[in-house]
Scaffold this motif. Structure first.
Motif, short mmCIF file in Angstrom:
data_model
loop_
_atom_site.label_atom_id
_atom_site.label_comp_id
_atom_site.label_asym_id
_atom_site.label_seq_id
_atom_site.Cartn_x
_atom_site.Cartn_y
_atom_site.Cartn_z
N VAL A 43 -35.60 21.32 36.47
CA VAL A 43 -34.58 21.03 37.49
C VAL A 43 -35.27 20.79 38.83
N SER A 44 -34.81 19.78 39.55
CA SER A 44 -35.26 19.56 40.92
C SER A 44 -34.03 19.50 41.81
N ARG A 50 -28.24 23.38 45.87
CA ARG A 50 -28.72 24.62 45.23
C ARG A 50 -27.64 25.31 44.38
N SER A 51 -26.39 25.21 44.77
CA SER A 51 -25.34 25.85 43.96
C SER A 51 -25.27 25.21 42.58
N ASP A 52 -25.34 23.90 42.54
CA ASP A 52 -25.30 23.19 41.26
C ASP A 52 -26.56 23.48 40.45
N ASP A 77 -37.94 27.92 49.54
CA ASP A 77 -37.27 29.21 49.34
C ASP A 77 -37.55 29.73 47.93
N PRO A 78 -38.84 29.92 47.57
CA PRO A 78 -39.17 30.27 46.19
C PRO A 78 -38.62 31.62 45.74
N ASP A 79 -38.48 32.57 46.67
CA ASP A 79 -37.98 33.89 46.28
C ASP A 79 -36.58 33.80 45.69
N ALA A 80 -35.75 32.95 46.27
CA ALA A 80 -34.38 32.79 45.76
C ALA A 80 -34.39 32.15 44.38
N VAL A 81 -35.32 31.24 44.15
CA VAL A 81 -35.36 30.50 42.89
C VAL A 81 -35.96 31.34 41.77
N LEU A 82 -36.90 32.22 42.10
CA LEU A 82 -37.58 33.02 41.08
C LEU A 82 -36.62 33.90 40.30
N SER A 346 -26.99 33.40 55.44
CA SER A 346 -26.19 32.18 55.55
C SER A 346 -26.20 31.40 54.25
N GLN A 347 -25.03 30.90 53.87
CA GLN A 347 -24.91 30.06 52.68
C GLN A 347 -24.68 28.60 53.06
#
Length: 499
Positions: A43-44, A50-52, A77-82, A346-347
């Motif tokens: 996924v890219s 990011r929600s999708d 934002d790698p921490d959120a993705v990990l 923030s979202q």
């Protein structure tokens, strides 16, 4: 408008033994059978997606499929993705991915790959254009260079790709164009560089090669790209771009406010008068679209009227106006954090809503002000008047020729436009006025007729979508005001409870 160039570039880096399917969520649904088929789901995504992306990663995990995510969001934002994916790549893939692919095959792949070094662009492969449903798109993307030499405070391009532009060779770019031509592509080609003239000498060399390639193949493509406003000072390069059949250019103008440009370190826009710069580019032969931002610390309530006046004066129909955001990794993000103004949770995902930091200009004024600006820009009469004026000031040259898509395609688009816009739309009177005025004035200029029809079609997006955005901004402003009124009462209730 354009397919996901990052994914088809990574696809070209995958081992030849891998069987690959590409799904573009802009128009394709991800089916359960697609996930069952896959051994690895890659996924890219950008921040706005990011929600999708999270929903896709969750579905893939639900089927027990291994997931790998990269792209701008993962890189900043790698921490959120990990937390959502098995494997995450931060950075650019060209030089590292062959080794990662081998590790994926033998089960030794890491959870996080942080690619610090910027790859040599001369090693970037020809993207897998063959994987695309090309008829679904209006333009095909190619990338010549990455990076930008400037230091705009709000821009994450310079933190993701660096401030030293790196480029492919002209031979590589020509090879990609040959592949597209061989696949039968005849519509526009978008050179997606965030600043095509970041290294103007390299851009000039490529453009000279494009001129000769276009001559050899009877000008199969028209081009468009993005550039900084100092393109106006590079007259030799500007002339070469026009001769190579570049038709238009996106410019990050951002604001007519010198204070805001200084504050954001966008010094390249302070060197000369920006109205004059835009006019030079238009008269030299490139039609101009541009980005604009409100919400800088130095902005006051007059900025919305000043933005509209500048956009009308420069005759820029496609004016992308939004609220300033502080993307992760940027200097603005760091400054907001130091000043205690960053909204950590923030979202916000777009420039049409609440910013991710506390603004100096009160939020209701900022939100309603942007709504007023968009309303002024995209009321049908205003949009079509600006579109007509843009054709008047634009001075295309004989070398500039629109895409040759055939009479059948053009008539199909025309009849669809007449039905959807000229008969059924709420702005049909403005539509017919512009169509008559445009054709009667510019019927001798194929380039102006083509771009005039393009703007006519685009009205269906801008006129309708701006109304949705304005309603959204109004709702956000009302919610902010309600919360502000409720906050003292909540605090008083808490005091009573403690007592």
């Amino acid at each position: 408008m354009t397919p996901p160039l990052g994914l088809i570039t990574v696809a070209a880096l995958c081992p030849a033994t891998w069987e690959i399917k590409l799904i573009d969520h802009a128009f394709q649904e991800l089916r359960d059978e697609d996930l069952r088929w896959a051994d690895l789901v890659m996924v890219s995504a950008m921040h706005a997606q990011r929600s999708d992306a999270l929903a896709t990663l969750s579905r893939a995990r639900g089927f027990g499929r291994r997931t790998f995510v990269g792209g701008p969001w993962a890189s900043t934002d790698p921490d959120a993705v990990l937390r959502a994916a098995d494997h995450v790549m931060v950075g650019e893939a060209e030089e590292a991915f062959p080794g990662i692919a081998a590790a994926l095959e033998n089960g030794t792949a890491h959870a996080l790959y942080r690619i610090i070094d910027k790859p040599d662009m001369t090693r970037s492969p020809v993207p897998r254009f063959d994987l695309l449903q090309r008829h679904e798109y209006t333009s095909m993307p190619i990338q010549f260079s990455r990076g930008c030499p400037f230091q705009c405070e709000f821009c994450d391009i310079i933190t993701i790709y660096g401030r030293r532009p790196r480029a492919k060779t002209p031979t590589q770019v020509i090879r990609e164009l040959d592949v597209l031509r061989g696949l039968g592509w005849r519509n526009e080609v978008f050179i997606v560089d965030d600043n095509f003239i970041g290294n103007h000498a390299q851009a000039f060399q490529l453009t000279r090669e494009l001129i000769e390639w276009q001559k050899r193949h009877h000008q199969p493509f028209s081009f468009y790209t993005e550039a900084s406003i100092d393109l106006a000072s590079r007259t030799e390069l500007l002339d070469a771009m026009v001769e190579a059949n570049f038709m238009y250019v996106f410019i990050g103008i951002e604001t007519p406010s010198a204070e805001a440009l200084k504050e954001s370190h966008k010094f390249q826009n302070l060197r000369k008068n920006n109205v004059d710069q835009v006019r030079i580019i238009q008269e030299k032969g490139l039609w101009v679209l541009a980005g604009f931002i409100v919400g800088f610390d130095s902005d006051d309530e007059t900025i919305f009227a000043r933005q509209q006046a500048f956009i009308e004066l420069t005759a820029i129909p496609w004016a992308m106006a939004g609220i300033l955001m502080a993307p992760p990794t940027t200097a603005l993000f760091d400054r907001m954090k130091r000043e205690g103004r960053l909204i950590e949770d923030s979202q916000s995902i777009m420039q049409f809503g609440l910013p991710n930091f506390r603004t100096i200009l009160p939020l209701p004024i900022l939100l309603r002000g942007l709504g007023t600006l968009l309303e002024g820009l995209y009321q049908p009469e205003a949009f079509f008047a600006r579109s007509y004026n843009s054709l008047k000031v634009w001075n295309p040259k004989p070398t500039q020729k629109p895409p040759n898509l055939g009479m059948t395609y053009n008539l199909r688009c025309l009849f669809a436009s007449i039905w959807c816009q000229g008969i059924r739309s709420s702005y049909r009177i403005s539509y017919w006025k512009f169509l008559y005025r445009m054709v009667s004035s510019f019927w001798r200029s194929p380039a102006k007729l083509w771009l005039g029809f393009t703007m006519l079609l685009s009205a269906h997006h801008f006129v309708l979508y701006s109304k949705e955005v304005i309603d959204h901004l109004q709702s956000e402003a009302e919610l902010v005001e309600q919360n502000a009124r409720a906050a003292p009462k909540e605090a008083f209730a808490e005091v009573q409870a403690v007592s």
